[in-house]
Scaffold this active site. Structure first.
Site, PDB file in Angstrom:
ATOM      1  N   ALA A   1       0.884  -1.171   0.046  1.00  0.00           N
ATOM      2  CA  ALA A   1       0.108   0.045   0.033  1.00  0.00           C
ATOM      3  C   ALA A   1       0.752   1.252  -0.082  1.00  0.00           C
ATOM      4  O   ALA A   1       2.078   1.136   0.529  1.00  0.00           O
ATOM      5  CB  ALA A   1      -0.988  -0.021   1.106  1.00  0.00           C
TER       6      ALA A   1
ATOM      7  N   GLY B   1       0.755  -5.159   1.052  1.00  0.00           N
ATOM      8  CA  GLY B   1      -0.569  -5.246   0.207  1.00  0.00           C
ATOM      9  C   GLY B   1      -0.157  -5.596  -1.206  1.00  0.00           C
ATOM     10  O   GLY B   1      -1.164  -6.178  -1.971  1.00  0.00           O
TER      11      GLY B   1
ATOM     12  N   GLU C   1      -0.672  -9.363  -0.586  1.00  0.00           N
ATOM     13  CA  GLU C   1      -2.189  -9.437  -0.332  1.00  0.00           C
ATOM     14  C   GLU C   1      -2.846  -9.401  -1.758  1.00  0.00           C
ATOM     15  O   GLU C   1      -3.866 -10.378  -1.959  1.00  0.00           O
ATOM     16  CB  GLU C   1      -2.518  -8.660   0.795  1.00  0.00           C
ATOM     17  CG  GLU C   1      -2.162  -8.853   2.235  1.00  0.00           C
ATOM     18  CD  GLU C   1      -2.192  -7.701   2.923  1.00  0.00           C
ATOM     19  OE1 GLU C   1      -2.086  -6.413   2.712  1.00  0.00           O
ATOM     20  OE2 GLU C   1      -2.803  -7.776   4.085  1.00  0.00           O
TER      21      GLU C   1
ATOM     22  N   GLU D   1       4.550  -5.195   7.266  1.00  0.00           N
ATOM     23  CA  GLU D   1       4.031  -3.960   7.703  1.00  0.00           C
ATOM     24  C   GLU D   1       4.488  -3.878   9.136  1.00  0.00           C
ATOM     25  O   GLU D   1       4.330  -2.781   9.457  1.00  0.00           O
ATOM     26  CB  GLU D   1       2.365  -4.274   7.753  1.00  0.00           C
ATOM     27  CG  GLU D   1       1.916  -4.315   6.262  1.00  0.00           C
ATOM     28  CD  GLU D   1       1.685  -5.672   5.567  1.00  0.00           C
ATOM     29  OE1 GLU D   1       2.556  -6.513   5.897  1.00  0.00           O
ATOM     30  OE2 GLU D   1       0.645  -5.892   4.837  1.00  0.00           O
TER      31      GLU D   1
HETATM   32  N1  CO8 Z   1       4.653   3.190  -0.808  1.00  0.00           N
HETATM   33  C1  CO8 Z   1       4.836   4.378  -1.227  1.00  0.00           C
HETATM   34  N2  CO8 Z   1       6.159   4.580  -2.017  1.00  0.00           N
HETATM   35  C2  CO8 Z   1       6.710   3.357  -2.218  1.00  0.00           C
HETATM   36  C3  CO8 Z   1       6.567   2.031  -1.523  1.00  0.00           C
HETATM   37  C4  CO8 Z   1       5.232   1.951  -0.731  1.00  0.00           C
HETATM   38  N3  CO8 Z   1       4.767   0.762  -0.065  1.00  0.00           N
HETATM   39  N4  CO8 Z   1       7.572   1.148  -1.911  1.00  0.00           N
HETATM   40  C5  CO8 Z   1       8.336   2.119  -2.472  1.00  0.00           C
HETATM   41  N5  CO8 Z   1       8.066   3.229  -2.664  1.00  0.00           N
HETATM   42  C6  CO8 Z   1       8.876   4.362  -3.554  1.00  0.00           C
HETATM   43  C7  CO8 Z   1      10.062   4.712  -2.527  1.00  0.00           C
HETATM   44  O1  CO8 Z   1       9.664   5.692  -1.843  1.00  0.00           O
HETATM   45  C8  CO8 Z   1      10.757   5.478  -3.730  1.00  0.00           C
HETATM   46  O2  CO8 Z   1      10.252   6.691  -4.075  1.00  0.00           O
HETATM   47  P1  CO8 Z   1      11.373   7.761  -4.114  1.00  0.00           P
HETATM   48  O3  CO8 Z   1      12.098   7.499  -5.463  1.00  0.00           O
HETATM   49  O4  CO8 Z   1      10.472   8.861  -4.614  1.00  0.00           O
HETATM   50  O5  CO8 Z   1      11.949   7.987  -2.938  1.00  0.00           O
HETATM   51  C9  CO8 Z   1      10.641   4.330  -4.906  1.00  0.00           C
HETATM   52  O6  CO8 Z   1       9.238   3.430  -4.597  1.00  0.00           O
HETATM   53  C10 CO8 Z   1      11.778   3.445  -5.188  1.00  0.00           C
HETATM   54  O7  CO8 Z   1      11.876   2.713  -4.021  1.00  0.00           O
HETATM   55  P2  CO8 Z   1      13.316   2.283  -3.134  1.00  0.00           P
HETATM   56  O8  CO8 Z   1      14.257   3.510  -3.558  1.00  0.00           O
HETATM   57  O9  CO8 Z   1      13.037   2.245  -1.712  1.00  0.00           O
HETATM   58  O10 CO8 Z   1      13.690   1.166  -3.971  1.00  0.00           O
HETATM   59  P3  CO8 Z   1      14.753  -0.026  -3.506  1.00  0.00           P
HETATM   60  O11 CO8 Z   1      14.832  -1.042  -4.458  1.00  0.00           O
HETATM   61  O12 CO8 Z   1      15.811   0.597  -2.742  1.00  0.00           O
HETATM   62  O13 CO8 Z   1      13.697  -0.855  -2.373  1.00  0.00           O
HETATM   63  C11 CO8 Z   1      11.986  -2.084  -1.485  1.00  0.00           C
HETATM   64  C12 CO8 Z   1      12.723  -1.540  -2.714  1.00  0.00           C
HETATM   65  C13 CO8 Z   1      12.639  -2.887  -0.780  1.00  0.00           C
HETATM   66  C14 CO8 Z   1      10.576  -2.799  -2.094  1.00  0.00           C
HETATM   67  C15 CO8 Z   1      11.608  -0.884  -0.809  1.00  0.00           C
HETATM   68  O14 CO8 Z   1      11.064   0.167  -1.548  1.00  0.00           O
HETATM   69  C16 CO8 Z   1      10.430  -1.002   0.419  1.00  0.00           C
HETATM   70  O15 CO8 Z   1      10.695  -1.436   1.462  1.00  0.00           O
HETATM   71  N6  CO8 Z   1       9.316  -0.307   0.101  1.00  0.00           N
HETATM   72  C17 CO8 Z   1       8.039  -0.617   1.340  1.00  0.00           C
HETATM   73  C18 CO8 Z   1       7.769  -1.988   1.476  1.00  0.00           C
HETATM   74  C19 CO8 Z   1       6.730  -2.001   2.399  1.00  0.00           C
HETATM   75  O16 CO8 Z   1       6.924  -1.723   3.692  1.00  0.00           O
HETATM   76  N7  CO8 Z   1       5.503  -2.347   2.007  1.00  0.00           N
HETATM   77  C20 CO8 Z   1       4.319  -2.630   3.106  1.00  0.00           C
HETATM   78  C21 CO8 Z   1       3.654  -1.207   2.989  1.00  0.00           C
HETATM   79  S1  CO8 Z   1       2.146  -1.320   4.190  1.00  0.00           S
HETATM   80  C22 CO8 Z   1       1.055  -2.171   3.490  1.00  0.00           C
HETATM   81  O17 CO8 Z   1       0.942  -2.673   2.206  1.00  0.00           O
HETATM   82  C23 CO8 Z   1      -0.367  -2.391   4.183  1.00  0.00           C
HETATM   83  C24 CO8 Z   1      -1.167  -3.156   3.225  1.00  0.00           C
HETATM   84  C25 CO8 Z   1      -2.443  -3.084   4.044  1.00  0.00           C
HETATM   85  C26 CO8 Z   1      -3.450  -1.871   3.939  1.00  0.00           C
HETATM   86  C27 CO8 Z   1      -4.697  -2.136   4.293  1.00  0.00           C
HETATM   87  C28 CO8 Z   1      -5.657  -0.906   4.522  1.00  0.00           C
HETATM   88  C29 CO8 Z   1      -7.006  -1.364   5.092  1.00  0.00           C
END
Ligand code: CO8
Length: 258
Positions: free
Chosen positions: A66, A109, A112, A132
């Protein structure tokens, strides 16, 4: 013409290919991508020419979760009162079969969403996870339930509590994915699989999906009874007569969907 902001929808014969397209955010799921997907899946379900769908992302990410930037400032009242992401239930209500073709990250997400598909085909570099907890929250789109049903309590609990990622091979061995395919061939292979499903008698395909899904909602006796009733029901279809005649006459069946 593609009418969506965050996804690309292409009809290829009887198969709809839906590609998540927010590369700048690794296909993070925001409200717009949800709205686009809900619309695209409803259109697929309503289109008689379309029999199966494939949902995919990019080689780097199916979806990295998400959208954390969109969620971060939300209050309890906004999340709960607005039923944040409740729309995903409408995607799971899709009646026709669809496959998630997962390359790269399927996190939070994203994992999921993939698990909402009828089955997952994974590229060999795919990584699945429910990280998460590292954000001080939990899965919220079915991860704690669908992951546990798919891979069992021990691995699901470990993944949810530690946030560790699972690679494609482990995901296949654990029952999360149906098959692992070299990353570069994944979408082609998923499309071929979808075409194979699209070539089946449509009512039988709908019934298969319904009865396998019933296994998660019923006890064994109810599930077997449900299966038998649907099996009986298919004998009211023209395609059943055609399918069995085609077998006896050693030819391919021609389906009418009736
Ligand atoms: N949300 C927003 N932006 C994101 C997300 C995300 N989940 N993941 C990556 N991005 C963005 C980064 O911020 C970055 O943007 P910017 O260049 O503007 O800084 C761009 O994508 C590229 O990402 P990275 O530079 O981080 O790329 P890497 O190759 O270094 O890393 C990863 C890749 C490991 C995937 C890393 O991006 C990461 O850890 N991302 C987050 C993963 C995460 O925590 N996901 C869970 C999110 S919470 C969730 O999903 C809850 C679901 C349930 C919701 C239900 C509601 C009812």
């Amino acid at each position: 013409m593609n009418k969506y902001e965050t996804i690309i929808v292409e009809k290829k014969g009887a198969v709809t290919l839906i590609t998540l397209n927010r590369p700048e955010a690794l296909n993070a799921l925001n409200s717009q991508i949800l709205a686009d997907m809900v619309d695209a899946f409803a259109a697929f379900d309503a289109d008689d020419s379309q029999k199966c769908a494939v949902l995919t992302g990019s080689e780097k990410a199916f979806a990295a979760g998400a959208d954390i930037k969109e969620m971060s400032s939300q209050s309890f009242a906004q999340m709960y009162g607005g039923n944040f992401f409740g729309g995903y239930e409408r995607i799971t209500a899709t009646r026709k079969p669809w496959i998630a073709a997962v390359n790269g990250f399927a996190l939070g997400g994203g994992c999921e969403l993939a698990m909402m598909a009828d089955f997952i085909l994974a590229g060999d570099k795919a990584k699945f996870g429910q990280p998460e907890i590292k954000l001080a929250v939990t899965p919220g789109m079915g991860g704690s339930q669908r992951l546990t049903r798919a891979i069992g309590k021990a691995k699901a609990m470990e993944m949810c509590l530690t946030g560790r990622m699972m690679g494609a091979v482990e995901a296949e061995q654990s029952g999360l994915v149906a098959r692992v395919i070299p990353a570069a061939d994944l979408v082609d292979e998923a499309m071929k699989t979808a075409e194979q499903i699209a070539g089946m008698a449509p009512l039988a395909a709908l019934a298969c999906k319904e009865m396998v899904n019933a296994a998660f909602e019923t006890n064994l006796a109810q599930g077997i009874n449900f299966e038998r009733r649907l099996f009986h029901g298919l004998f009211g279809s023209e395609d059943q007569k055609e399918g069995m005649a085609a077998f006896v006459e050693k030819r391919a069946g021609n389906w009418t969907g009736k």
